[in-house]
Design a protein around this motif. Structure first.
Motif, PDB file in Angstrom:
ATOM      1  N   ASN A 149     -13.715  18.851   2.034  1.00  0.00           N
ATOM      2  CA  ASN A 149     -13.945  17.581   2.643  1.00  0.00           C
ATOM      3  C   ASN A 149     -13.538  17.429   4.093  1.00  0.00           C
ATOM      4  O   ASN A 149     -13.777  16.514   4.772  1.00  0.00           O
ATOM      5  CB  ASN A 149     -13.087  16.304   1.906  1.00  0.00           C
ATOM      6  CG  ASN A 149     -13.638  16.268   0.469  1.00  0.00           C
ATOM      7  OD1 ASN A 149     -14.694  16.409   0.087  1.00  0.00           O
ATOM      8  ND2 ASN A 149     -12.393  15.874  -0.384  1.00  0.00           N
ATOM      9  N   ASN A 168      -6.017   3.051   4.421  1.00  0.00           N
ATOM     10  CA  ASN A 168      -7.465   2.706   3.901  1.00  0.00           C
ATOM     11  C   ASN A 168      -8.191   3.863   4.323  1.00  0.00           C
ATOM     12  O   ASN A 168      -8.750   4.426   3.050  1.00  0.00           O
ATOM     13  CB  ASN A 168      -7.921   1.528   4.127  1.00  0.00           C
ATOM     14  CG  ASN A 168      -7.247   0.281   3.803  1.00  0.00           C
ATOM     15  OD1 ASN A 168      -6.600   0.069   2.860  1.00  0.00           O
ATOM     16  ND2 ASN A 168      -7.605  -1.100   4.458  1.00  0.00           N
ATOM     17  N   TYR A 169      -8.149   4.469   5.386  1.00  0.00           N
ATOM     18  CA  TYR A 169      -8.907   5.467   5.664  1.00  0.00           C
ATOM     19  C   TYR A 169      -8.512   6.708   5.154  1.00  0.00           C
ATOM     20  O   TYR A 169      -9.217   7.596   4.708  1.00  0.00           O
ATOM     21  CB  TYR A 169      -9.094   5.730   7.349  1.00  0.00           C
ATOM     22  CG  TYR A 169      -9.779   6.931   7.733  1.00  0.00           C
ATOM     23  CD1 TYR A 169     -11.105   6.812   7.432  1.00  0.00           C
ATOM     24  CD2 TYR A 169      -9.259   7.772   8.619  1.00  0.00           C
ATOM     25  CE1 TYR A 169     -12.119   7.952   7.836  1.00  0.00           C
ATOM     26  CE2 TYR A 169      -9.821   8.908   9.066  1.00  0.00           C
ATOM     27  CZ  TYR A 169     -11.368   8.926   8.827  1.00  0.00           C
ATOM     28  OH  TYR A 169     -11.989  10.090   9.334  1.00  0.00           O
ATOM     29  N   LYS A 207       0.689  -1.151  -0.106  1.00  0.00           N
ATOM     30  CA  LYS A 207       0.114  -0.191   0.078  1.00  0.00           C
ATOM     31  C   LYS A 207       0.699   1.084  -0.004  1.00  0.00           C
ATOM     32  O   LYS A 207       0.630   2.147  -0.504  1.00  0.00           O
ATOM     33  CB  LYS A 207      -1.074   0.172   1.074  1.00  0.00           C
ATOM     34  CG  LYS A 207      -2.090  -0.739   0.967  1.00  0.00           C
ATOM     35  CD  LYS A 207      -2.835  -0.960   2.536  1.00  0.00           C
ATOM     36  CE  LYS A 207      -3.801  -1.925   2.293  1.00  0.00           C
ATOM     37  NZ  LYS A 207      -4.681  -1.967   3.458  1.00  0.00           N
ATOM     38  N   TYR A 214     -16.155  11.761  10.666  1.00  0.00           N
ATOM     39  CA  TYR A 214     -15.695  10.141  10.510  1.00  0.00           C
ATOM     40  C   TYR A 214     -14.491  10.141  11.625  1.00  0.00           C
ATOM     41  O   TYR A 214     -14.183   8.996  12.249  1.00  0.00           O
ATOM     42  CB  TYR A 214     -15.380   9.840   9.217  1.00  0.00           C
ATOM     43  CG  TYR A 214     -16.629   9.700   8.401  1.00  0.00           C
ATOM     44  CD1 TYR A 214     -17.783   9.363   9.160  1.00  0.00           C
ATOM     45  CD2 TYR A 214     -16.419  10.114   7.198  1.00  0.00           C
ATOM     46  CE1 TYR A 214     -18.890   9.334   8.455  1.00  0.00           C
ATOM     47  CE2 TYR A 214     -17.574   9.934   6.352  1.00  0.00           C
ATOM     48  CZ  TYR A 214     -18.875   9.462   6.868  1.00  0.00           C
ATOM     49  OH  TYR A 214     -20.135   9.630   6.125  1.00  0.00           O
ATOM     50  N   LYS A 263      -6.849   7.004   2.166  1.00  0.00           N
ATOM     51  CA  LYS A 263      -7.069   7.132   0.794  1.00  0.00           C
ATOM     52  C   LYS A 263      -8.812   7.313   0.344  1.00  0.00           C
ATOM     53  O   LYS A 263      -9.085   7.643  -0.530  1.00  0.00           O
ATOM     54  CB  LYS A 263      -7.016   5.733   0.275  1.00  0.00           C
ATOM     55  CG  LYS A 263      -5.353   5.768   0.283  1.00  0.00           C
ATOM     56  CD  LYS A 263      -4.801   4.366  -0.285  1.00  0.00           C
ATOM     57  CE  LYS A 263      -3.217   4.204  -0.530  1.00  0.00           C
ATOM     58  NZ  LYS A 263      -2.790   3.080  -1.208  1.00  0.00           N
ATOM     59  N   ASP A 264      -9.506   6.798   1.343  1.00  0.00           N
ATOM     60  CA  ASP A 264     -10.999   6.779   1.270  1.00  0.00           C
ATOM     61  C   ASP A 264     -11.663   7.385   2.466  1.00  0.00           C
ATOM     62  O   ASP A 264     -12.007   6.239   3.392  1.00  0.00           O
ATOM     63  CB  ASP A 264     -11.616   5.461   0.517  1.00  0.00           C
ATOM     64  CG  ASP A 264     -13.076   5.562   0.604  1.00  0.00           C
ATOM     65  OD1 ASP A 264     -13.809   6.605   0.415  1.00  0.00           O
ATOM     66  OD2 ASP A 264     -13.542   4.402   0.717  1.00  0.00           O
ATOM     67  N   VAL A 265     -11.896   8.476   2.704  1.00  0.00           N
ATOM     68  CA  VAL A 265     -12.435   8.820   3.857  1.00  0.00           C
ATOM     69  C   VAL A 265     -13.921   8.476   3.959  1.00  0.00           C
ATOM     70  O   VAL A 265     -14.692   9.275   3.346  1.00  0.00           O
ATOM     71  CB  VAL A 265     -12.444  10.453   4.201  1.00  0.00           C
ATOM     72  CG1 VAL A 265     -12.932  10.737   5.505  1.00  0.00           C
ATOM     73  CG2 VAL A 265     -10.815  10.788   4.403  1.00  0.00           C
ATOM     74  N   SER A 266     -14.267   7.507   4.560  1.00  0.00           N
ATOM     75  CA  SER A 266     -15.848   6.831   4.600  1.00  0.00           C
ATOM     76  C   SER A 266     -16.082   6.334   5.802  1.00  0.00           C
ATOM     77  O   SER A 266     -15.067   6.195   6.817  1.00  0.00           O
ATOM     78  CB  SER A 266     -16.005   5.777   3.488  1.00  0.00           C
ATOM     79  OG  SER A 266     -15.135   4.667   3.982  1.00  0.00           O
ATOM     80  N   TYR A 282     -14.333  14.823   7.178  1.00  0.00           N
ATOM     81  CA  TYR A 282     -13.227  13.965   7.699  1.00  0.00           C
ATOM     82  C   TYR A 282     -13.364  14.306   9.419  1.00  0.00           C
ATOM     83  O   TYR A 282     -12.880  13.035   9.977  1.00  0.00           O
ATOM     84  CB  TYR A 282     -11.687  14.933   6.905  1.00  0.00           C
ATOM     85  CG  TYR A 282     -10.609  14.191   7.815  1.00  0.00           C
ATOM     86  CD1 TYR A 282     -10.251  13.030   7.268  1.00  0.00           C
ATOM     87  CD2 TYR A 282      -9.921  14.856   8.622  1.00  0.00           C
ATOM     88  CE1 TYR A 282      -8.912  12.437   7.971  1.00  0.00           C
ATOM     89  CE2 TYR A 282      -8.875  14.451   8.961  1.00  0.00           C
ATOM     90  CZ  TYR A 282      -8.418  13.114   8.797  1.00  0.00           C
ATOM     91  OH  TYR A 282      -7.304  12.914   9.249  1.00  0.00           O
ATOM     92  N   ASN A 339     -14.756   2.790   6.511  1.00  0.00           N
ATOM     93  CA  ASN A 339     -13.337   2.683   6.830  1.00  0.00           C
ATOM     94  C   ASN A 339     -12.827   3.543   8.329  1.00  0.00           C
ATOM     95  O   ASN A 339     -12.096   2.979   9.112  1.00  0.00           O
ATOM     96  CB  ASN A 339     -12.518   3.627   5.808  1.00  0.00           C
ATOM     97  CG  ASN A 339     -12.267   2.815   4.562  1.00  0.00           C
ATOM     98  OD1 ASN A 339     -12.299   1.488   4.688  1.00  0.00           O
ATOM     99  ND2 ASN A 339     -12.168   3.365   3.381  1.00  0.00           N
ATOM    100  N   ILE A 347      -5.861  17.868   2.850  1.00  0.00           N
ATOM    101  CA  ILE A 347      -7.128  17.516   2.174  1.00  0.00           C
ATOM    102  C   ILE A 347      -7.913  18.697   1.736  1.00  0.00           C
ATOM    103  O   ILE A 347      -7.594  19.829   2.350  1.00  0.00           O
ATOM    104  CB  ILE A 347      -8.118  16.408   2.865  1.00  0.00           C
ATOM    105  CG1 ILE A 347      -8.524  17.386   4.100  1.00  0.00           C
ATOM    106  CG2 ILE A 347      -7.455  15.231   3.431  1.00  0.00           C
ATOM    107  CD1 ILE A 347      -9.681  16.616   4.717  1.00  0.00           C
TER     108      ILE A 347
END
Length: 180
Positions: free
Chosen positions: A142, A93-94, A47, A149, A96-99, A146, A102, A138
């Motif tokens: 967003n 992972n978080y 990664k 989450y 790369k994709d703030v969801s 961010y 994750n 960022i």
């Protein structure tokens, strides 16, 4: 008094109840976690850099004399190594994709980490610094999501660590009594 949180020992007790009390069971847990650590460092290297870097990191860990030693010991050290590598994988992972999903996975991994070793607070703080730094790079649009989450991650982590607060307090009191 044991200086580690309860989770490793509860897991070990559960394995003893299922498979019987033996050195193979206790050392087997460490061996399995050592093998999983090799996998986790390979994924982390992939990664962060490339598949070749992940394989190289996995080979270094697989042949590390210290890693082999702690993978044979019936102590939570390989669990700690595995948990640190797991949290960094979920952190990437978080980021790369703030969801929400994750954030939840990352919070669960941080909660696991803190339930394996009290020194994991150092790892959590260092990752917290990375989260703060990421906030500034960022897109401004967003940032609100961010923060939302990231707060979810913090809440999950704290809830999972809460059962060990009493143990940490007892440990700190015993350390203070030694020094006075």
């Amino acid at each position: 008094r044991e200086g580690f949180p309860y989770f490793y020992f509860l897991l070990l007790k559960t394995l003893y109840a299922i498979f019987g009390y033996s050195p193979i069971v206790s050392r087997g847990l460490s061996a399995v976690l050592g093998i999983l650590s090799i996998y986790m460092i390979a994924k982390l290297g992939e990664k962060m850099f490339s598949k070749q870097a992940g394989i190289f990191a996995a080979l270094i860990l697989a042949f590390s004399e210290y890693a082999i030693f702690i993978s044979q010991d019936a102590r939570p050290y390989t669990f700690y190594l595995f948990s640190v590598l797991l949290t960094y994988n979920f952190l990437i992972n978080y980021l790369k994709d703030v969801s929400k999903i994750n954030a939840i996975k990352y919070g669960l991994s941080l909660g696991l980490l803190l339930n394996v070793n009290f020194f994991a607070a150092i790892n959590v703080v260092s990752q917290g610094i990375l989260l703060v730094l990421f906030y500034f790079i960022i897109d401004a649009n967003n940032r609100k999501i961010y923060i939302k989450y990231t707060l979810l991650t913090i809440i999950i982590t704290f809830i999972l660590f809460a059962p060990n607060i009493y143990k940490l307090l007892l440990l700190s009191i015993s350390i203070q009594s030694i020094h006075t």
